[in-house]
Scaffold this motif. Structure first.
Motif, PDB file in Angstrom:
ATOM      1  N   UNK A 179     -14.163  29.793  10.458  1.00 15.87           N
ATOM      2  CA  UNK A 179     -13.639  30.537  11.611  1.00 15.87           C
ATOM      3  C   UNK A 179     -13.415  32.018  11.301  1.00 15.87           C
ATOM      4  N   UNK A 180     -13.092  32.349  10.058  1.00 17.25           N
ATOM      5  CA  UNK A 180     -12.811  33.739   9.692  1.00 17.25           C
ATOM      6  C   UNK A 180     -13.963  34.403   8.927  1.00 17.25           C
ATOM      7  N   UNK A 181     -15.116  33.777   8.918  1.00 20.54           N
ATOM      8  CA  UNK A 181     -16.246  34.336   8.181  1.00 20.54           C
ATOM      9  C   UNK A 181     -16.726  35.626   8.837  1.00 20.54           C
ATOM     10  N   UNK A 182     -17.062  36.628   8.025  1.00 18.69           N
ATOM     11  CA  UNK A 182     -17.579  37.868   8.602  1.00 18.69           C
ATOM     12  C   UNK A 182     -19.002  37.661   9.126  1.00 18.69           C
ATOM     13  N   UNK A 230     -21.308  28.604  10.024  1.00 17.98           N
ATOM     14  CA  UNK A 230     -20.832  29.882   9.492  1.00 17.98           C
ATOM     15  C   UNK A 230     -21.135  31.000  10.498  1.00 17.98           C
ATOM     16  N   UNK A 231     -22.377  31.046  10.963  1.00 20.49           N
ATOM     17  CA  UNK A 231     -22.790  32.124  11.865  1.00 20.49           C
ATOM     18  C   UNK A 231     -22.080  32.065  13.211  1.00 20.49           C
ATOM     19  N   UNK A 232     -21.666  30.891  13.615  1.00 16.52           N
ATOM     20  CA  UNK A 232     -20.976  30.725  14.909  1.00 16.52           C
ATOM     21  C   UNK A 232     -19.459  30.704  14.745  1.00 16.52           C
ATOM     22  N   UNK A 233     -18.989  30.970  13.522  1.00 16.73           N
ATOM     23  CA  UNK A 233     -17.552  30.977  13.216  1.00 16.73           C
ATOM     24  C   UNK A 233     -16.860  29.675  13.592  1.00 16.73           C
TER      25      UNK A 233
END
Length: 150
Positions: free
Chosen positions: A56-59, A48-51
């Motif tokens: 891929x679209x996580x803030x 999540x943190x590395x998208x």
């Protein structure tokens, strides 16, 4: 910021206990105005943190609430990797766990956790702890850029 403006932050909860996820969601839905995303294991948190897919679209979160005892990658490993990565190290990480063990507290701070909070066992105490964390990080401290105002 005027009184009628609320700063909205993105919070990532890394928690594998469905009951704790539910209580945190209820606290956010009922009392807080921030975005809450949840991942249930340490490997997913790092993706999540590395998208990385499927995130891929996580803030980019403004704050991470991190349990220590997680499947796949435990919270200590996640904390170490986050704080060792120059693209992520600035994100405040609050360890939110049931452990009261002194070695867990010490190790978390050695790994540069921003705070260590032991989860209260009762619902009201848990909600109050989440509200206090939110108040501190939304109203008291200044977070690094990117927080939206609505």
């Amino acid at each position: 910021m005027t009184d009628d403006q609320v700063r909205v932050i993105n919070v990532l909860l890394v928690e594998d206990d469905p009951g704790d996820v539910l209580m945190t969601r209820e606290a956010f839905d009922e009392y807080l105005h921030n975005r809450l995303d949840v991942v249930t294991d340490g490997a997913a948190a790092l993706s999540y943190l590395r998208n990385e897919p499927p995130y891929a679209d996580a803030p980019r979160p403004d704050l991470i609430l991190l349990d220590l005892n997680l499947p796949r990658r435990d919270g200590r490993e996640v904390l170490a990797e986050v704080k060792a990565d120059p693209d992520l190290a600035y994100i405040p990480v609050i360890v939110l766990t049931t452990s009261q063990a002194e070695e867990d507290v010490l190790r978390s701070y050695q790994l540069h956790a921003n705070a260590y909070v032991t989860k209260p066992v009762d619902f009201e105490g848990f909600i109050e702890a989440i509200k206090q964390i939110d108040h501190f990080f939304v109203s008291v401290v200044q977070l690094p850029g990117g927080s939206a105002i609505s």
